[in-house]
Design a protein around this motif. Structure first.
Motif, PDB file in Angstrom:
ATOM      1  N   GLN A 199      31.235   3.662 -13.658  1.00  0.00           N
ATOM      2  CA  GLN A 199      31.765   2.845 -14.615  1.00  0.00           C
ATOM      3  C   GLN A 199      32.245   1.597 -14.526  1.00  0.00           C
ATOM      4  O   GLN A 199      31.985   0.487 -15.086  1.00  0.00           O
ATOM      5  N   ILE A 200      33.111   1.513 -13.583  1.00  0.00           N
ATOM      6  CA  ILE A 200      33.486   0.086 -13.063  1.00  0.00           C
ATOM      7  C   ILE A 200      32.618  -0.686 -12.730  1.00  0.00           C
ATOM      8  O   ILE A 200      32.549  -1.900 -13.208  1.00  0.00           O
ATOM      9  N   ARG A 201      31.457  -0.320 -12.067  1.00  0.00           N
ATOM     10  CA  ARG A 201      30.496  -1.307 -11.697  1.00  0.00           C
ATOM     11  C   ARG A 201      29.627  -1.514 -12.972  1.00  0.00           C
ATOM     12  O   ARG A 201      29.173  -2.898 -13.035  1.00  0.00           O
ATOM     13  N   ALA A 202      29.456  -0.832 -13.897  1.00  0.00           N
ATOM     14  CA  ALA A 202      28.598  -1.045 -15.019  1.00  0.00           C
ATOM     15  C   ALA A 202      29.603  -2.063 -16.036  1.00  0.00           C
ATOM     16  O   ALA A 202      28.818  -3.045 -16.645  1.00  0.00           O
ATOM     17  N   ALA A 203      31.002  -1.922 -15.959  1.00  0.00           N
ATOM     18  CA  ALA A 203      31.592  -3.035 -16.805  1.00  0.00           C
ATOM     19  C   ALA A 203      31.992  -4.182 -16.026  1.00  0.00           C
ATOM     20  O   ALA A 203      32.273  -5.105 -16.864  1.00  0.00           O
ATOM     21  N   ALA A 204      31.764  -4.393 -14.819  1.00  0.00           N
ATOM     22  CA  ALA A 204      32.156  -5.388 -14.239  1.00  0.00           C
ATOM     23  C   ALA A 204      31.105  -6.633 -14.618  1.00  0.00           C
ATOM     24  O   ALA A 204      30.141  -6.542 -14.987  1.00  0.00           O
ATOM     25  N   LYS A 205      31.697  -7.902 -14.338  1.00  0.00           N
ATOM     26  CA  LYS A 205      30.970  -9.220 -14.817  1.00  0.00           C
ATOM     27  C   LYS A 205      30.282  -9.724 -13.798  1.00  0.00           C
ATOM     28  O   LYS A 205      29.330 -10.420 -14.164  1.00  0.00           O
ATOM     29  N   GLY A 206      30.037  -9.031 -12.779  1.00  0.00           N
ATOM     30  CA  GLY A 206      29.279  -9.376 -11.714  1.00  0.00           C
ATOM     31  C   GLY A 206      29.395  -8.353 -10.406  1.00  0.00           C
ATOM     32  O   GLY A 206      30.053  -7.483 -10.699  1.00  0.00           O
ATOM     33  N   PRO A 207      28.957  -8.623  -9.183  1.00  0.00           N
ATOM     34  CA  PRO A 207      29.043  -7.660  -8.299  1.00  0.00           C
ATOM     35  C   PRO A 207      30.369  -7.391  -7.741  1.00  0.00           C
ATOM     36  O   PRO A 207      31.197  -8.218  -7.680  1.00  0.00           O
ATOM     37  N   VAL A 208      30.782  -6.108  -7.526  1.00  0.00           N
ATOM     38  CA  VAL A 208      32.122  -5.698  -6.963  1.00  0.00           C
ATOM     39  C   VAL A 208      31.942  -5.628  -5.382  1.00  0.00           C
ATOM     40  O   VAL A 208      31.226  -5.411  -4.884  1.00  0.00           O
ATOM     41  N   ASN A 209      33.003  -5.673  -4.871  1.00  0.00           N
ATOM     42  CA  ASN A 209      33.302  -5.583  -3.573  1.00  0.00           C
ATOM     43  C   ASN A 209      33.489  -3.948  -3.431  1.00  0.00           C
ATOM     44  O   ASN A 209      34.734  -3.390  -3.907  1.00  0.00           O
ATOM     45  N   GLU A 210      32.849  -3.074  -2.770  1.00  0.00           N
ATOM     46  CA  GLU A 210      32.566  -1.726  -2.785  1.00  0.00           C
ATOM     47  C   GLU A 210      33.982  -1.206  -2.073  1.00  0.00           C
ATOM     48  O   GLU A 210      34.811  -0.282  -2.378  1.00  0.00           O
ATOM     49  N   GLY A 251      38.160  -9.332 -22.214  1.00  0.00           N
ATOM     50  CA  GLY A 251      36.729  -9.131 -21.957  1.00  0.00           C
ATOM     51  C   GLY A 251      36.572  -8.061 -20.919  1.00  0.00           C
ATOM     52  O   GLY A 251      35.726  -7.039 -21.374  1.00  0.00           O
ATOM     53  N   HIS A 252      37.035  -7.785 -19.997  1.00  0.00           N
ATOM     54  CA  HIS A 252      37.343  -6.761 -19.059  1.00  0.00           C
ATOM     55  C   HIS A 252      37.631  -5.535 -19.957  1.00  0.00           C
ATOM     56  O   HIS A 252      37.145  -4.253 -19.808  1.00  0.00           O
ATOM     57  N   LEU A 253      38.861  -5.497 -20.757  1.00  0.00           N
ATOM     58  CA  LEU A 253      39.432  -4.347 -21.500  1.00  0.00           C
ATOM     59  C   LEU A 253      38.184  -3.924 -22.229  1.00  0.00           C
ATOM     60  O   LEU A 253      38.131  -2.633 -22.321  1.00  0.00           O
ATOM     61  N   ALA A 254      37.428  -4.773 -23.098  1.00  0.00           N
ATOM     62  CA  ALA A 254      36.661  -4.433 -23.935  1.00  0.00           C
ATOM     63  C   ALA A 254      35.276  -3.828 -23.206  1.00  0.00           C
ATOM     64  O   ALA A 254      34.817  -2.587 -23.660  1.00  0.00           O
ATOM     65  N   ARG A 255      34.831  -4.329 -22.311  1.00  0.00           N
ATOM     66  CA  ARG A 255      33.823  -3.897 -21.509  1.00  0.00           C
ATOM     67  C   ARG A 255      34.012  -2.501 -20.872  1.00  0.00           C
ATOM     68  O   ARG A 255      33.225  -1.682 -20.935  1.00  0.00           O
ATOM     69  N   LEU A 256      35.148  -2.340 -20.259  1.00  0.00           N
ATOM     70  CA  LEU A 256      35.290  -1.011 -19.643  1.00  0.00           C
ATOM     71  C   LEU A 256      35.618  -0.049 -20.590  1.00  0.00           C
ATOM     72  O   LEU A 256      35.163   1.307 -20.462  1.00  0.00           O
ATOM     73  N   SER A 257      36.385  -0.359 -21.805  1.00  0.00           N
ATOM     74  CA  SER A 257      36.535   0.714 -22.783  1.00  0.00           C
ATOM     75  C   SER A 257      35.052   1.084 -23.615  1.00  0.00           C
ATOM     76  O   SER A 257      35.044   2.192 -23.742  1.00  0.00           O
ATOM     77  N   LEU A 258      34.305   0.184 -23.672  1.00  0.00           N
ATOM     78  CA  LEU A 258      32.997   0.420 -24.156  1.00  0.00           C
ATOM     79  C   LEU A 258      32.283   1.525 -23.207  1.00  0.00           C
ATOM     80  O   LEU A 258      31.566   2.499 -23.684  1.00  0.00           O
ATOM     81  N   VAL A 259      32.166   1.185 -22.121  1.00  0.00           N
ATOM     82  CA  VAL A 259      31.489   2.106 -20.995  1.00  0.00           C
ATOM     83  C   VAL A 259      32.200   3.400 -21.008  1.00  0.00           C
ATOM     84  O   VAL A 259      31.370   4.216 -21.003  1.00  0.00           O
ATOM     85  N   VAL A 260      33.280   3.457 -20.829  1.00  0.00           N
ATOM     86  CA  VAL A 260      34.174   4.890 -21.012  1.00  0.00           C
ATOM     87  C   VAL A 260      33.815   5.599 -22.226  1.00  0.00           C
ATOM     88  O   VAL A 260      33.727   6.769 -22.193  1.00  0.00           O
ATOM     89  N   LEU A 261      33.680   4.774 -23.347  1.00  0.00           N
ATOM     90  CA  LEU A 261      33.386   5.510 -24.455  1.00  0.00           C
ATOM     91  C   LEU A 261      31.803   5.797 -24.857  1.00  0.00           C
ATOM     92  O   LEU A 261      31.343   6.127 -25.780  1.00  0.00           O
ATOM     93  N   GLY A 262      30.979   5.569 -23.821  1.00  0.00           N
ATOM     94  CA  GLY A 262      29.574   5.666 -23.866  1.00  0.00           C
ATOM     95  C   GLY A 262      28.763   4.838 -24.415  1.00  0.00           C
ATOM     96  O   GLY A 262      27.615   4.848 -24.507  1.00  0.00           O
ATOM     97  N   TYR A 263      29.260   3.475 -24.416  1.00  0.00           N
ATOM     98  CA  TYR A 263      28.252   2.055 -25.140  1.00  0.00           C
ATOM     99  C   TYR A 263      28.210   1.429 -24.066  1.00  0.00           C
ATOM    100  O   TYR A 263      28.685   1.648 -22.680  1.00  0.00           O
TER     101      TYR A 263
END
Length: 322
Positions: free
Chosen positions: A8-19, A178-190
């Motif tokens: 979910q974090i990867r999906a919400a991130a605005k770019g590649p994450v450091n694993e 922006g991060h709050l909205a993106r992560l909220s949406l992913v967690v809520l199934g959007y």
């Protein structure tokens, strides 16, 4: 296990994450999250959104050193616990961890907190790089969140206050939202960018703007998804309207007294003058006295004139009748 997953974090991130850095945050959440009340979605989303902004989606676990002019001043910043001498401790205690723990005083406070908690930490003061090892890297962010009582503001959906508590101002606020909205949406199934879809489903104007009403709706949706009632202690909807100004009772009482007195004076002039005179409450008393005397003179003059007019009318009527 964290309520929010790496996927979910990867999906919400605005770019590649450091694993590796992301894993450090999740390791600490798995091990200590429940002790900090981080077992609720609305808190986790606020927490991770701030960390994702501060660390550039977990790409950085230490401050990028220029040094910039501001960083050069770190060396003598006593408010950060650094010595006044130009001895290099500004760079030594530059920001580390996902929330950028900065300064000798903050590093020592984190070490002492871990020690008091019976966690047997290494000597971060002697070697601050040890903060960026597990489980300390993720724990440094939990420590900061907890000691600044940020769950209180997360429960209210108040990202403005959380940002000020972390940043000292509102730097990067739009990115945090922006991060709050993106992560909220992913967690809520959007999808992470499906803000208009969420707004339509929530009965809001689908303008794509992540304003206070949309953030309040996301907050309520996260509470509902987590089965947390709005009436739970300490939890409320995010504010979406302006606060009302509350007048203290003592002030209100004085105002009422002045209006009552001026209303009585106004009634002596035939009524209706009280509210007009109420505007004079801030005048100097001498100026107010002059105005009152003038008003009395006008009133008396009016009475005298009225007497002569009535007498003249009687005389005219008598002449006509005769």
């Amino acid at each position: 296990m964290s309520r929010i997953t790496a996927q979910q974090i990867r999906a919400a991130a605005k770019g590649p994450v450091n694993e590796s850095n992301m894993k450090s945050v999740l390791v600490s959440l798995d091990r200590y999250g429940e002790d900090f009340g981080m077992n609720r979605l609305h808190r986790l989303v606020q927490y991770l959104a701030q960390l994702m902004h501060e660390s550039g989606d977990f790409r950085y676990d230490r401050e990028i050193w220029g040094p910039t002019p501001a960083q050069k001043r770190y060396d003598s910043r006593a408010d950060l616990g650094n010595t006044p001498a130009l001895d290099g401790d500004g760079k030594k205690y530059a920001g580390r961890g996902p929330i950028q723990l900065t300064g000798a005083a903050n590093v020592k406070a984190f070490h002492d907190w871990c020690d008091d908690s019976g966690l047997n930490p290494p000597d971060f003061v002697a070697n601050p790089d040890l903060i960026n090892t597990d489980p300390w890297e993720g724990l440094s962010a939990l420590y900061y969140w907890n000691t600044h009582n940020l769950n209180r503001w997360a429960d209210q959906g108040d990202i403005e206050t959380i940002t000020k508590k972390i940043n000292g101002g509102m730097n990067g606020f739009a990115d945090r939202v922006g991060h709050l909205a993106r992560l909220s949406l992913v967690v809520l199934g959007y999808a992470p960018d499906a803000i208009r879809q969420f707004q339509s489903a929530s009965g809001l104007s689908a303008d794509g703007d992540i304003g206070p009403k949309t953030r309040a709706a996301l907050h309520k949706a996260l509470l509902a998804a987590d089965g947390v009632p709005m009436a739970a202690a300490g939890i409320m909807a995010a504010p979406v309207v302006e606060e009302k100004v509350v007048v203290p009772h003592a002030v209100e009482g004085e105002v009422k007294k002045k209006f009552s007195l001026l209303g009585w004076v106004g009634s002596a002039f035939g009524g209706g003058g009280g509210l007009g005179l109420a505007a004079l409450t801030g005048f100097d008393w001498r100026a107010l006295l002059v105005i009152i005397v003038a008003a009395l003179a006008v009133a008396i003059g009016g009475l005298v004139l009225r007497h002569y007019i009535i007498a003249a009318i009687k005389d005219i009527r008598s002449a006509v009748e005769s």
